[in-house]
Scaffold this motif. Structure first.
Motif, PDB file in Angstrom:
ATOM      1  N   ILE A   1      10.989   4.899  -0.674  1.00  0.00           N
ATOM      2  CA  ILE A   1      12.129   4.337  -1.190  1.00  0.00           C
ATOM      3  C   ILE A   1      11.541   3.437  -2.682  1.00  0.00           C
ATOM      4  O   ILE A   1      12.299   3.478  -3.518  1.00  0.00           O
ATOM      5  CB  ILE A   1      12.184   3.028  -0.183  1.00  0.00           C
ATOM      6  CG1 ILE A   1      12.768   3.685   1.182  1.00  0.00           C
ATOM      7  CG2 ILE A   1      13.220   2.052  -0.683  1.00  0.00           C
ATOM      8  CD1 ILE A   1      13.408   2.776   2.348  1.00  0.00           C
ATOM      9  N   MET A   2      10.222   3.028  -2.651  1.00  0.00           N
ATOM     10  CA  MET A   2      10.212   2.452  -4.158  1.00  0.00           C
ATOM     11  C   MET A   2       9.998   3.428  -5.002  1.00  0.00           C
ATOM     12  O   MET A   2      10.514   3.257  -6.098  1.00  0.00           O
ATOM     13  CB  MET A   2       8.542   2.039  -3.718  1.00  0.00           C
ATOM     14  CG  MET A   2       8.062   1.089  -5.062  1.00  0.00           C
ATOM     15  SD  MET A   2       6.715   0.234  -4.850  1.00  0.00           S
ATOM     16  CE  MET A   2       5.380   1.367  -4.439  1.00  0.00           C
ATOM     17  N   GLY A   3       9.559   4.702  -4.917  1.00  0.00           N
ATOM     18  CA  GLY A   3       9.514   5.829  -5.863  1.00  0.00           C
ATOM     19  C   GLY A   3       8.759   5.686  -7.087  1.00  0.00           C
ATOM     20  O   GLY A   3       8.295   6.659  -7.567  1.00  0.00           O
ATOM     21  N   ASP A   4       8.751   4.437  -7.626  1.00  0.00           N
ATOM     22  CA  ASP A   4       7.992   4.103  -8.974  1.00  0.00           C
ATOM     23  C   ASP A   4       7.228   2.661  -8.945  1.00  0.00           C
ATOM     24  O   ASP A   4       8.144   1.785  -8.585  1.00  0.00           O
ATOM     25  CB  ASP A   4       9.129   4.281 -10.200  1.00  0.00           C
ATOM     26  CG  ASP A   4       8.231   4.203 -11.367  1.00  0.00           C
ATOM     27  OD1 ASP A   4       7.443   3.389 -11.805  1.00  0.00           O
ATOM     28  OD2 ASP A   4       8.702   5.204 -12.311  1.00  0.00           O
ATOM     29  N   TRP A   5       6.346   2.467  -9.176  1.00  0.00           N
ATOM     30  CA  TRP A   5       5.482   1.378  -9.274  1.00  0.00           C
ATOM     31  C   TRP A   5       6.186   0.225 -10.194  1.00  0.00           C
ATOM     32  O   TRP A   5       6.200  -1.103 -10.009  1.00  0.00           O
ATOM     33  CB  TRP A   5       4.016   1.221  -9.475  1.00  0.00           C
ATOM     34  CG  TRP A   5       3.223   2.062  -8.412  1.00  0.00           C
ATOM     35  CD1 TRP A   5       2.804   3.196  -8.340  1.00  0.00           C
ATOM     36  CD2 TRP A   5       2.618   1.528  -7.320  1.00  0.00           C
ATOM     37  NE1 TRP A   5       1.661   3.377  -7.332  1.00  0.00           N
ATOM     38  CE2 TRP A   5       1.733   2.202  -6.571  1.00  0.00           C
ATOM     39  CE3 TRP A   5       2.946   0.083  -6.620  1.00  0.00           C
ATOM     40  CZ2 TRP A   5       1.275   1.921  -5.423  1.00  0.00           C
ATOM     41  CZ3 TRP A   5       2.438  -0.145  -5.409  1.00  0.00           C
ATOM     42  CH2 TRP A   5       1.549   0.674  -4.821  1.00  0.00           C
ATOM     43  N   ARG A   6       6.863   0.810 -11.035  1.00  0.00           N
ATOM     44  CA  ARG A   6       7.530  -0.013 -12.137  1.00  0.00           C
ATOM     45  C   ARG A   6       8.988  -0.417 -11.692  1.00  0.00           C
ATOM     46  O   ARG A   6       9.673  -0.944 -12.402  1.00  0.00           O
ATOM     47  CB  ARG A   6       7.701   0.805 -13.293  1.00  0.00           C
ATOM     48  CG  ARG A   6       6.244   1.148 -14.150  1.00  0.00           C
ATOM     49  CD  ARG A   6       6.517   2.129 -14.988  1.00  0.00           C
ATOM     50  NE  ARG A   6       6.982   3.556 -14.648  1.00  0.00           N
ATOM     51  CZ  ARG A   6       6.854   4.508 -15.358  1.00  0.00           C
ATOM     52  NH1 ARG A   6       6.373   4.710 -16.742  1.00  0.00           N
ATOM     53  NH2 ARG A   6       7.174   5.717 -14.868  1.00  0.00           N
ATOM     54  N   SER A   7       9.251   0.103 -10.565  1.00  0.00           N
ATOM     55  CA  SER A   7      10.661  -0.430  -9.928  1.00  0.00           C
ATOM     56  C   SER A   7      10.772  -2.211  -9.918  1.00  0.00           C
ATOM     57  O   SER A   7       9.837  -2.583  -9.790  1.00  0.00           O
ATOM     58  CB  SER A   7      11.008   0.116  -8.748  1.00  0.00           C
ATOM     59  OG  SER A   7      10.117  -0.473  -7.644  1.00  0.00           O
ATOM     60  N   PRO A   8      12.173  -2.320 -10.016  1.00  0.00           N
ATOM     61  CA  PRO A   8      12.169  -3.936  -9.637  1.00  0.00           C
ATOM     62  C   PRO A   8      11.547  -4.542  -8.574  1.00  0.00           C
ATOM     63  O   PRO A   8      11.168  -5.581  -8.602  1.00  0.00           O
ATOM     64  CB  PRO A   8      13.662  -4.021  -9.678  1.00  0.00           C
ATOM     65  CG  PRO A   8      14.295  -2.705 -10.088  1.00  0.00           C
ATOM     66  CD  PRO A   8      13.291  -1.718  -9.885  1.00  0.00           C
ATOM     67  N   LYS A   9      11.384  -3.771  -7.411  1.00  0.00           N
ATOM     68  CA  LYS A   9      10.764  -4.242  -6.103  1.00  0.00           C
ATOM     69  C   LYS A   9       9.454  -3.784  -5.955  1.00  0.00           C
ATOM     70  O   LYS A   9       8.795  -4.148  -5.012  1.00  0.00           O
ATOM     71  CB  LYS A   9      11.529  -3.987  -4.969  1.00  0.00           C
ATOM     72  CG  LYS A   9      13.123  -4.389  -4.772  1.00  0.00           C
ATOM     73  CD  LYS A   9      13.080  -5.867  -4.526  1.00  0.00           C
ATOM     74  CE  LYS A   9      14.443  -6.477  -4.363  1.00  0.00           C
ATOM     75  NZ  LYS A   9      14.322  -7.781  -4.184  1.00  0.00           N
ATOM     76  N   GLY A  10       8.864  -3.047  -7.056  1.00  0.00           N
ATOM     77  CA  GLY A  10       7.511  -2.246  -6.924  1.00  0.00           C
ATOM     78  C   GLY A  10       6.337  -3.273  -6.619  1.00  0.00           C
ATOM     79  O   GLY A  10       5.306  -3.051  -5.932  1.00  0.00           O
ATOM     80  N   ARG A  11       6.183  -4.625  -7.271  1.00  0.00           N
ATOM     81  CA  ARG A  11       5.229  -5.481  -7.145  1.00  0.00           C
ATOM     82  C   ARG A  11       5.271  -6.200  -5.753  1.00  0.00           C
ATOM     83  O   ARG A  11       4.263  -6.199  -5.189  1.00  0.00           O
ATOM     84  CB  ARG A  11       5.340  -6.610  -8.333  1.00  0.00           C
ATOM     85  CG  ARG A  11       4.082  -7.475  -8.310  1.00  0.00           C
ATOM     86  CD  ARG A  11       4.154  -8.686  -9.206  1.00  0.00           C
ATOM     87  NE  ARG A  11       2.823  -9.496  -9.204  1.00  0.00           N
ATOM     88  CZ  ARG A  11       1.916  -9.314  -9.952  1.00  0.00           C
ATOM     89  NH1 ARG A  11       1.910  -7.916 -10.449  1.00  0.00           N
ATOM     90  NH2 ARG A  11       0.928 -10.092  -9.620  1.00  0.00           N
ATOM     91  N   GLU A  12       6.432  -6.477  -5.327  1.00  0.00           N
ATOM     92  CA  GLU A  12       6.571  -7.002  -3.986  1.00  0.00           C
ATOM     93  C   GLU A  12       6.279  -6.043  -2.892  1.00  0.00           C
ATOM     94  O   GLU A  12       5.711  -6.254  -1.889  1.00  0.00           O
ATOM     95  CB  GLU A  12       8.186  -7.537  -3.944  1.00  0.00           C
ATOM     96  CG  GLU A  12       8.189  -8.746  -2.655  1.00  0.00           C
ATOM     97  CD  GLU A  12       9.564  -9.230  -2.992  1.00  0.00           C
ATOM     98  OE1 GLU A  12       9.807 -10.080  -1.854  1.00  0.00           O
ATOM     99  OE2 GLU A  12      10.322  -8.921  -3.697  1.00  0.00           O
ATOM    100  N   LEU A  13       6.838  -4.715  -3.009  1.00  0.00           N
ATOM    101  CA  LEU A  13       6.226  -3.848  -2.092  1.00  0.00           C
ATOM    102  C   LEU A  13       5.009  -3.527  -2.089  1.00  0.00           C
ATOM    103  O   LEU A  13       4.258  -3.054  -0.904  1.00  0.00           O
ATOM    104  CB  LEU A  13       7.287  -2.674  -2.340  1.00  0.00           C
ATOM    105  CG  LEU A  13       8.773  -2.655  -2.187  1.00  0.00           C
ATOM    106  CD1 LEU A  13       9.539  -1.655  -2.546  1.00  0.00           C
ATOM    107  CD2 LEU A  13       9.253  -2.946  -0.538  1.00  0.00           C
TER     108      LEU A  13
END
Length: 211
Positions: A175-187
């Motif tokens: 679901i995250m797909g990319d560490w740079r996604s808006p939720k990447g840090r939280e995930l």
């Protein structure tokens, strides 16, 4: 969605619904195919994932006033906006009109599903949902049962029926797909806090002054 496309299409926060099936305190006590502490952490990791991503969530219980016990209180605390459905008779949650309707009303065809016990509470609705055209991800390490042989038999039967057997961390990563996604840090922080080995990786990274 037919053929190979059903297996290739990725999970997203827009196409998935989370179903927590009978994660009840009495049933948790009997799980022996995975360490109960690890199982509980995985269940809560999946619940926090659903909260972070604001996934539509349905939580069920089966005869909660009996030996199965109530839903784990941590799930209720983590997902206060989930739709909670208590079943007094149906063994297969998919046979509950209220549960099935709750899934249908989300308009989503991918179901992230976990439950106790794996060979009944997870397996039966997972297979039933697939038979009606849903794409089910059975999160095996956030589900538990009496022993490893029973778990393995359930995994084989679900796989034969077209259920996708997954882990909660693989669901998170897909679901995250990319560490740079808006939720990447939280995930990423969630994975670090719930997966001991990955937490050590992060600790080693930060110990050397990285951020």
């Amino acid at each position: 969605m037919t053929g190979s496309n059903r297996f290739a299409e990725r999970l997203t926060s827009e196409n998935a619904v989370f179903a927590s099936i009978d994660h009840q305190t009495g049933l948790l006590v009997g799980c022996r195919d995975i360490d109960p502490t690890v199982l509980k952490s995985n269940i809560l990791g999946l619940a926090h994932l659903a909260r972070i991503l604001d996934l539509p969530t349905v939580v069920t219980s089966s005869v909660a006033t009996g030996p199965n016990g109530p839903v784990m209180p941590e799930i209720s605390d983590t997902l206060p906006d989930a739709r909670f459905i208590g079943r007094d008779g149906e063994i297969n949650a998919w046979d509950s009109p209220e549960f099935k309707r709750a899934i249908e009303e989300t308009g989503r065809k991918k179901i992230i599903m976990a439950g106790i016990v794996t060979d009944v509470c997870l397996m039966f609705p997972a297979i039933s949902a697939v038979a009606e055209g849903y794409d089910v991800y059975a999160v095996i390490d956030a589900s538990g049962t009496w022993d490893a042989a029973i778990r393995d038999a359930a995994v084989h039967r679900m796989s034969q029926a077209g259920v996708k057997v997954a882990t909660w961390a693989s669901v998170l990563a897909e679901i995250m797909g990319d560490w740079r996604s808006p939720k990447g840090r939280e995930l990423g922080e969630l994975m670090s806090s719930r997966l001991t080995s990955y937490g050590w990786v992060v600790d080693g990274f930060t110990a050397h002054g990285a951020s």
